[in-house]
Structure formats: C-alpha cells, structure tokens
Design a protein around this motif. Structure first.
Motif, short mmCIF file in Angstrom:
data_model
loop_
_atom_site.label_atom_id
_atom_site.label_comp_id
_atom_site.label_asym_id
_atom_site.label_seq_id
_atom_site.Cartn_x
_atom_site.Cartn_y
_atom_site.Cartn_z
N ASP A 1 8.53 -10.15 -29.16
CA ASP A 1 7.67 -10.81 -30.14
C ASP A 1 7.60 -9.99 -31.43
O ASP A 1 7.59 -10.55 -32.54
N ARG B 1 7.84 -16.75 -31.74
CA ARG B 1 8.15 -17.38 -30.45
C ARG B 1 7.48 -18.74 -30.38
O ARG B 1 6.32 -18.91 -30.76
N GLU C 1 8.11 -20.46 -24.75
CA GLU C 1 9.52 -20.08 -24.83
C GLU C 1 9.77 -18.79 -24.07
O GLU C 1 9.06 -17.80 -24.23
N TYR D 1 14.38 -17.05 -26.37
CA TYR D 1 13.84 -16.55 -27.63
C TYR D 1 14.76 -15.50 -28.25
O TYR D 1 15.02 -15.53 -29.47
#
Length: 366
Positions: free
Chosen positions: A152, A162, A166, A171
């Motif tokens: 992230d 993201r 997901e 991702y």
C-alpha cells in the motif's frame, strides 16, 4: 543460543557468566536415540523401538509440561525430572547441546538459572529477528515481492491506491501496469492488460466518419453555407478492446470485465475513448481417436464331405491373418473371407461339387 554465547563473550569479566546449570531431566527411549537442543527446539532421532523422531518447539512448554508431553510419546520415558520451583520455568532454559543416550550420562538435559543468561537470550532473539527482517525489508521495496501495508505504501508513492478488496497478487502487477509500463497507445494498453490479468488482448484503433455534407442540388441555395464537394468528417481517438478470459480460474465474468474496463480508462490518453469492450470467444474441442484393435483370428472348420464312394469325415483348420478393426461406432460388424482349398485326387469324383479351378469361397460375418 549460539548468539547468546557470543553476546556473553563481549561482557566484562566482572559479570558472572556462569549459567548455574541444573539437571532438568533424564530422557530415555526404548531403542537407540540421539537428541539435540538448538535454537529453541528439542530434536530427537530414534532407531528401532515403537516411537518416532520428534521436533519440539520449547517456547510452547514449561519444563514440567515438557516432561509430561515426552512421557506420553510412544517409546519415550523420563527417568528423572526436576520437581522444584525450577520446573515452572519455560523450557527455553534448556541449554544447547546434543548427546546419545547409549553413552554415559547421555540422557542428561540441563537448564540454566543465571538471570544474565535470560537477558542475553532475549536480546539474541531480538537480534535474530532483526536479521531476518533485513531480508524482508529488501523484499518490501519492490512491488513484485512487497505485501500488505508495505505494498500500500509503494502504491501511495506512485499514486495508485489499492482498490477495495484487491489482493496483493493483483495490486502489485497493477502498479507496474499503470506506472512503470508505457501507456497511451494501443500496444501499451495491450501490454498492461496482459501484465495485470495474464490474458492476451487486442486493442484496435478505430476511425469513424460523421454525416456527409449535403449534395448541391436545386434545394440548396448557392451561397457560402454549403460546399460543392460533399464528404464525411473523420472522428478520431476511438479504439476497441478484445481480451481473453480464463474459463477455469477467471472468476466472475462481469467482475473481470469491469476490472479490464477500469484499467483501460486509467491508461488511455486524454481525448481518446474506448468504443467497445468484448470478450473473445473460447473454443473447446475434443478430437477423439477411435480405438483400433489388431488380432489374429484362428478358425477351426469341421465338415462332412459326401462322395460317390464311402463317406469320410475330416477336419480342416484355417488361420486368418492379423487384421485391424477401426471402430467407427459400438456394435460394428466385420466381415472376413475364408478360402478352403481342395486337392483334386483319385478319391474325389469329378461331379461338379469339386471345381477344377481349385477353390471354393465362403464368406462369414463376425
């Protein structure tokens, strides 16, 4: 505990480095056995007897619990166990070592009581975890190996958040597809779709033409509002997308279509527009090769030959050569031809039953 020993070696001599060991237990087995305590685990290797090798995480037991667990294992027994207050210590106090129970005192497992050892043991555990995390830290710096909140963080750096729900496996490749890959033209979008979804796609540029200008006729006034040459005005910036789909592991078709649509809209250049998005057809074929059997058929033919003279009975055997039966459908019929050769001699009368040309053909069906 090897790192613990190393840390203890760095201390000044004024510190008491003696472990103040005590006999924690005597472990035996109904057969041959060697044991080892290393890195917080107790390992046993047995030969013969009813039991099997053990690998025990010492952090899950106190010394008393470990003794109870070992006593329940097939073939194992604890001849002695410390029952003092020391038995409530975590089993991690067992000192590293190895031995063979067939040797003198080979069944002795010792523990330490020096609080300095406990402190250094905790520090060594932290250092070992930090050493492991150094390798993990390097993995979290790449979208191909990062996971969870670290992925992230990388996505935030590149402005690719993201999507809700997901997974990391989707991702990570999407970050590459949207940022690190070429973008804008049809080839770049094809590459991005394949990287993100694993499916081959085709992105085709489309040129449409608007309505033509009206032809010059009697209803048109000759002025500057109309042109003599009627032509259509081209409309640029449109493209069509066709993509593949994994029939087995592709998941929901509608969700997959929306995923591809969102990806294309994020990649396309300003001023361009996707005209259509379609799933390419998937053809499944099963080419059946009919079974083929090959065999040698033996036929024994017994018959009576009536002559003008006395009747004689004899047997004749014919062997049919190997043949292949190509199976077209169940229950097919195969015909074979059997040829009986009669020899013309003085016993047989020339009466039309025996042909001079030497053969009679009989056809039978299997």
């Amino acid at each position: 505990m090897k790192l613990t020993q190393k840390l203890l070696g760095y201390l000044h001599k004024v510190f008491d480095k003696d472990p103040h060991e005590f006999l924690a237990m005597r472990l035996q087995y109904q057969g041959g056995m060697t044991w080892q305590v290393a890195d917080g685990f107790l390992y046993t290797t047995v030969t013969g007897g009813p039991g099997q090798n053990l690998s025990i995480d010492l952090s899950q037991f106190t010394l008393a619990q470990l003794v109870g667990f070992l006593s329940t294992q097939s073939g194992y027994s604890v001849l002695y166990a410390d029952t003092s207050i020391l038995s409530t210590l975590q089993a991690l106090v067992l000192m590293d070592g190895s031995n063979d129970i067939s040797l003198s005192n080979g069944d002795h497992l010792y523990g330490y009581t020096n609080v300095l050892w406990s402190y250094m043991e905790s520090q060594s555990n932290e250092l070992e975890q930090a050493q492991t995390q150094i390798g993990n830290m390097l993995q979290q710096m790449s979208t191909t190996t990062a996971a969870g909140e670290w992925l992230d963080l990388l996505g935030a750096y590149y402005g690719v958040p993201r999507l809700q729900g997901e997974l990391d496996t989707s991702y990570g490749p999407r970050i590459i597809a949207e940022v690190l890959r070429p973008r804008g033209n049809n080839v770049a979008i094809e590459m991005a779709i394949q990287v993100y979804t694993g499916q081959v796609s085709t992105v085709t540029d489309v040129t449409l033409y608007g309505p033509t200008s009206p032809l010059y006729n009697g209803a048109i006034t000759r002025n500057s509002s109309h042109t003599y040459s009627a032509k259509a005005t081209p409309i640029y910036g449109l493209f069509d997308v066709q993509y593949g789909y994994d029939l087995i592991n592709g998941g929901d078709v509608s969700a997959f279509t929306q995923t591809v649509k969102d990806l294309v809209n994020r990649l396309r250049d300003a001023g361009t527009q996707m005209r259509s998005l379609s799933l390419t057809g998937s053809a499944l074929t099963d080419a059946l090769t009919p079974p083929t059997d090959a065999a040698t058929l033996g036929v024994g033919a017994a018959f009576i030959d009536t002559l003008n003279a006395a009747t004689d009975t004899f047997a004749s055997a014919a062997v049919v050569a190997p043949f292949a039966d190509a199976l077209a459908a169940p229950g097919d019929a195969e015909s074979i031809t059997i040829v009986y050769n009669y020899q013309y001699n003085s016993v047989r009368a020339y009466n039309g039953v025996i042909f001079r040309k030497g053969g009679q053909t009989v056809t039978e069906s299997l």
